[in-house]
Write a protein that holds these residues in place. Structure first.
Motif, mmCIF file in Angstrom:
data_model
loop_
_atom_site.group_PDB
_atom_site.id
_atom_site.type_symbol
_atom_site.label_atom_id
_atom_site.label_comp_id
_atom_site.label_asym_id
_atom_site.label_seq_id
_atom_site.Cartn_x
_atom_site.Cartn_y
_atom_site.Cartn_z
ATOM 1 N N GLY A 40 14.932 59.376 50.457
ATOM 2 C CA GLY A 40 14.339 60.569 50.340
ATOM 3 C C GLY A 40 13.164 60.652 50.092
ATOM 4 O O GLY A 40 12.417 61.827 50.174
ATOM 5 N N ASN A 41 12.243 59.753 49.396
ATOM 6 C CA ASN A 41 10.838 59.802 49.029
ATOM 7 C C ASN A 41 10.134 59.381 50.402
ATOM 8 O O ASN A 41 10.650 58.598 51.168
ATOM 9 N N VAL A 42 9.000 59.755 50.440
ATOM 10 C CA VAL A 42 7.695 59.595 51.421
ATOM 11 C C VAL A 42 6.836 58.610 50.775
ATOM 12 O O VAL A 42 6.452 58.523 49.508
ATOM 13 N N TYR A 43 6.564 57.443 51.421
ATOM 14 C CA TYR A 43 5.876 56.390 51.175
ATOM 15 C C TYR A 43 4.761 55.820 51.989
ATOM 16 O O TYR A 43 4.979 56.231 53.102
ATOM 17 N N PRO A 44 3.741 55.169 51.968
ATOM 18 C CA PRO A 44 2.772 54.929 52.858
ATOM 19 C C PRO A 44 3.085 53.921 53.419
ATOM 20 O O PRO A 44 4.255 53.142 52.967
ATOM 21 N N VAL A 45 3.028 53.698 54.699
ATOM 22 C CA VAL A 45 3.425 52.591 55.701
ATOM 23 C C VAL A 45 2.489 51.879 56.174
ATOM 24 O O VAL A 45 1.493 52.399 56.565
ATOM 25 N N ILE A 46 2.690 50.463 56.233
ATOM 26 C CA ILE A 46 1.542 49.523 57.052
ATOM 27 C C ILE A 46 2.342 49.007 58.032
ATOM 28 O O ILE A 46 3.411 47.904 57.664
ATOM 29 N N ASP A 47 1.921 48.898 59.119
ATOM 30 C CA ASP A 47 2.476 48.309 60.268
ATOM 31 C C ASP A 47 1.715 46.780 60.438
ATOM 32 O O ASP A 47 0.831 46.612 60.296
ATOM 33 N N VAL A 48 2.912 45.757 60.422
ATOM 34 C CA VAL A 48 2.324 44.345 60.858
ATOM 35 C C VAL A 48 2.847 44.039 62.016
ATOM 36 O O VAL A 48 3.722 44.423 62.578
ATOM 37 N N ASP A 49 2.181 42.792 62.634
ATOM 38 C CA ASP A 49 2.419 42.136 63.637
ATOM 39 C C ASP A 49 3.583 41.354 63.747
ATOM 40 O O ASP A 49 4.421 41.321 64.578
ATOM 41 N N VAL A 50 3.726 40.431 62.501
ATOM 42 C CA VAL A 50 4.703 39.575 62.426
ATOM 43 C C VAL A 50 5.308 39.748 61.151
ATOM 44 O O VAL A 50 4.736 39.788 60.160
ATOM 45 N N SER A 51 6.810 39.737 61.064
ATOM 46 C CA SER A 51 7.451 39.511 59.713
ATOM 47 C C SER A 51 8.509 38.600 59.951
ATOM 48 O O SER A 51 8.539 37.912 60.882
#
Length: 81
Positions: A40-51
């Motif tokens: 339920g919390n809001v966090y910053p998101v970082i998109d990555v190409d490969v995981s």
């Protein structure tokens, strides 16, 4: 220890959109984009190409990841022999 020397260490979501995979961890990296996590919390998101969910070593599937045109640049420079 000196004050205000180290960057802020906070919760961040790293997301791999190609594999529909996300993980909540702590990092000094930040982003202006946010996402609501399952708690339920809001966090910053970082998109990555490969995981680990999309990397060929972990999945056993061969997948060409060339987001910056490195293969084409190599072929233009050295050509196919």
């Amino acid at each position: 220890m000196k004050k205000n020397l180290h960057p802020a260490y906070h919760n961040v979501v790293f997301r791999d959109p190609s594999a529909d995979f996300a993980i909540l961890t702590r990092s000094t990296a930040t982003s202006t984009k946010t996402v609501e996590w399952s708690d339920g919390n809001v966090y910053p998101v970082i998109d990555v190409d490969v995981s680990s969910a999309s990397h060929p070593f972990y999945t056993g599937k061969n997948r060409l990841v060339d987001t910056e045109g490195r293969v084409e640049k190599f072929n233009q420079r050295y050509g196919k022999r």
